[in-house]
Design a protein around this motif. Structure first.
Motif, PDB file in Angstrom:
ATOM      1  N   GLU A 432       0.829  -1.202   0.000  1.00 29.74           N
ATOM      2  CA  GLU A 432       0.000   0.000   0.000  1.00 29.74           C
ATOM      3  C   GLU A 432       0.866   1.256   0.000  1.00 29.74           C
ATOM      4  O   GLU A 432       0.605   2.220  -0.735  1.00 29.74           O
ATOM      5  CB  GLU A 432      -0.914   0.006   1.224  1.00 29.74           C
ATOM      6  N   MET A 435       2.508   1.740  -3.473  1.00 28.35           N
ATOM      7  CA  MET A 435       1.549   2.210  -4.474  1.00 28.35           C
ATOM      8  C   MET A 435       1.306   3.708  -4.338  1.00 28.35           C
ATOM      9  O   MET A 435       1.212   4.433  -5.340  1.00 28.35           O
ATOM     10  CB  MET A 435       0.238   1.436  -4.347  1.00 28.35           C
ATOM     11  N   ARG A 436       1.242   4.185  -3.116  1.00 27.09           N
ATOM     12  CA  ARG A 436       1.044   5.623  -2.900  1.00 27.09           C
ATOM     13  C   ARG A 436       2.289   6.412  -3.289  1.00 27.09           C
ATOM     14  O   ARG A 436       2.187   7.523  -3.814  1.00 27.09           O
ATOM     15  CB  ARG A 436       0.673   5.882  -1.446  1.00 27.09           C
ATOM     16  N   VAL A 438       4.424   5.550  -5.663  1.00 28.45           N
ATOM     17  CA  VAL A 438       4.463   5.540  -7.129  1.00 28.45           C
ATOM     18  C   VAL A 438       3.440   6.521  -7.716  1.00 28.45           C
ATOM     19  O   VAL A 438       3.694   7.177  -8.738  1.00 28.45           O
ATOM     20  CB  VAL A 438       4.213   4.116  -7.653  1.00 28.45           C
ATOM     21  N   SER A 439       2.304   6.641  -7.065  1.00 26.18           N
ATOM     22  CA  SER A 439       1.244   7.537  -7.573  1.00 26.18           C
ATOM     23  C   SER A 439       1.466   8.996  -7.190  1.00 26.18           C
ATOM     24  O   SER A 439       0.672   9.866  -7.535  1.00 26.18           O
ATOM     25  CB  SER A 439      -0.118   7.074  -7.037  1.00 26.18           C
ATOM     26  N   GLY A 440       2.554   9.273  -6.466  1.00 30.68           N
ATOM     27  CA  GLY A 440       2.862  10.646  -6.075  1.00 30.68           C
ATOM     28  C   GLY A 440       2.147  11.101  -4.821  1.00 30.68           C
ATOM     29  O   GLY A 440       2.144  12.296  -4.499  1.00 30.68           O
ATOM     30  N   ASN A 441       1.555  10.166  -4.097  1.00 34.02           N
ATOM     31  CA  ASN A 441       0.825  10.505  -2.874  1.00 34.02           C
ATOM     32  C   ASN A 441       1.486   9.817  -1.681  1.00 34.02           C
ATOM     33  O   ASN A 441       0.846   9.094  -0.925  1.00 34.02           O
ATOM     34  CB  ASN A 441      -0.635  10.052  -3.010  1.00 34.02           C
ATOM     35  N   LYS A 442       2.777  10.064  -1.515  1.00 29.99           N
ATOM     36  CA  LYS A 442       3.557   9.396  -0.483  1.00 29.99           C
ATOM     37  C   LYS A 442       3.017   9.728   0.904  1.00 29.99           C
ATOM     38  O   LYS A 442       2.786  10.893   1.234  1.00 29.99           O
ATOM     39  CB  LYS A 442       5.026   9.812  -0.573  1.00 29.99           C
TER      40      LYS A 442
END
Length: 474
Positions: A432, A435-436, A438-442
């Motif tokens: 999880e 994935m965050r 990678v999506s730019g929502n660290k």
């Protein structure tokens, strides 16, 4: 070395260095570690067999012992374990029947029946030792050898019940002043071995996977050994002419018996790629692994505390001198030592290899890594923060896991310590997190929780500020 004189045709291992040109000297480094079971005396008394260590020059490991049986070979090794390898000479060595029983050599009934025949046979015994390189001390030609008597003199005193032996002067250089190209192992590892071939194979395998190597964190290796050479080393002669006989009565028996020692061994036959193949066997591939971090099976025996403590102590001896192993057991107890031995084994199999296993194990037991609920450097090391090579995993440990670790259920903690990021609750949380990222929502780093003492200090400071009437800045 190459060609017909070469014992091995390859070695593999994820954390083992490639073999040097000395194919027989993978056992120890140039200077052996200091052990604690010796007095500074010319002769060493018999002690608890737990502490006795056999030191042998590798020429003795790869020697041919003729027609000795398992009991006779155990007796020879028991005598060698009495030798102080730091000394300059070896005097007359004595033992009683009871001492041999205590060391696991044989039963008292067998010794009463056979002690005279044993002393006579060993007095006559000649062994073949492969030639050593005069410059390096390494064994480098197994086809050239010296014939040497084991003992110079032997006697039996029926009044005192003592047998005495004196090693032959020609054999003494292979037992004392050892500085390199030697192998050592604990004498008690031979107790459960009933076959001569099992004892000889244990010595060979321990020379491949040395105690020093295990202590450095190398727990497993692969050796390819030529079948013809192995038969020669084991003095098989004309016995077991068919491979299936050799396989059943030598290899399979030894593999089963070695499960009672500090190594586990499996083997395969590279020449026979199919199950029913009848291709001639030229090479045997051995997988050798240090055996520790296990618990005795209560279904097989009644495991009382004395037995469990003794077995844990023996597991610790692969990594520590006897006095240090005893001190850890006495200070922290069996369960704590055993839990951290299990953790070391799981870390080795699932995580980045631990380079200094002995030092790591001591710290693990002292800080109880296996059941850690602490913070700081101990927890960082436990979670493998600085050994983790993957940047995202390292960030996840530092920013998330470190600060939530103590809130996790103990089963989840142990699951992560065993499986790391391969499976489990923490592994799913990492997916999880990744994935965050990678999506730019660290995710934001978790804020460290204050300790109870720090919270008390903060509460006291607030209370003082509220009750301080001279402070007008609030």
């Amino acid at each position: 070395m190459s060609g017909k004189n070469s014992l091995f045709d390859g070695v593999t291992g994820s954390i083992l260095e490639e073999p040097t040109s000395d194919l027989f000297s993978v056992s120890e480094y140039e200077n052996f570690e200091e052990d604690d079971m010796y007095d500074e005396k010319s002769e060493v008394e018999f002690r608890n067999s737990q502490h006795l260590i056999v030191y042998k020059d590798n020429a003795l490991i790869f020697g041919r012992y003729g027609n000795l049986n398992a009991v006779e070979l155990k007796l020879v090794n028991a005598l060698i374990a009495k030798v102080n390898p730091y000394s300059d000479s070896i005097g007359m060595m004595s033992f009683t029947r009871k001492e041999l029983v205590d060391m696991g050599v044989a039963t008292i009934q067998w010794l009463y029946k056979s002690i005279d025949a044993i002393t006579y046979k060993l007095q006559q015994q000649v062994i073949r030792l492969p030639k050593k390189n005069p410059k390096t001390g390494a064994v480098d030609n197994i086809l050239s050898y010296d014939k040497v008597n084991l003992f110079y003199k032997s006697s039996w005193d029926d009044d005192t019940g003592e047998a005495q032996f004196m090693f032959h002067p020609d054999i003494q250089p292979y037992l004392i002043n050892l500085r390199s190209h030697f192998t050592k192992y604990h004498l008690h590892q031979l107790h459960g071995l009933s076959s001569y071939y099992s004892i000889r194979l244990y010595e060979l395998f321990r020379s491949f996977l040395s105690l020093r190597s295990v202590q450095a964190g190398n727990f497993k290796l692969t050796r390819n050994v030529q079948y013809a050479t192995l038969r020669d080393l084991l003095d098989v002669g004309n016995k077991f002419k068919r491979f299936n006989q050799f396989q059943e009565l030598v290899l399979d028996l030894a593999v089963k018996e070695l499960q009672k020692t500090d190594i586990n061994v499996t083997y395969s036959l590279p020449d026979r790629r199919k199950a029913n193949s009848r291709v001639a066997v030229k090479t045997i591939r051995f997988e050798i692994e240090a055996r520790f971090g296990y618990r005795l099976d209560s279904d097989d025996m009644e495991v009382d505390m004395a037995i469990l403590k003794n077995d844990t102590y023996r597991q610790l001896l692969q990594f520590l001198a006897s006095k240090n192993a005893s001190a850890l057991l006495d200070t922290y107890g069996v369960e704590r030592c055993l839990s951290n031995l299990e953790l070391l084994q799981s870390q080795n199999k699932k995580s980045v290899p631990i380079k200094n296993a002995s030092a790591w194990l001591v710290k693990a037991i002292e800080n109880d890594y296996a059941n850690s609920s602490s913070n700081g450097p101990a927890l960082e090391e436990l979670l493998g923060l600085y050994k983790e090579e993957d940047r995202h995993k390292r960030n996840f440990i530092e920013e998330q896991l470190l600060h939530t670790w103590n809130d996790l259920d103990s089963t989840v903690q142990k699951e992560f310590l065993t499986n790391r990021f391969d499976s489990g609750v923490v592994a799913m949380k990492y997916v999880e997190y990744l994935m965050r990222v990678v999506s730019g929502n660290k995710p934001e780093p978790v804020k460290p929780k204050l300790s109870k003492d720090a919270m008390k200090e903060n509460k006291a400071a607030v209370q003082d500020a509220l009750t301080n009437i001279t402070d007008t800045n609030w």
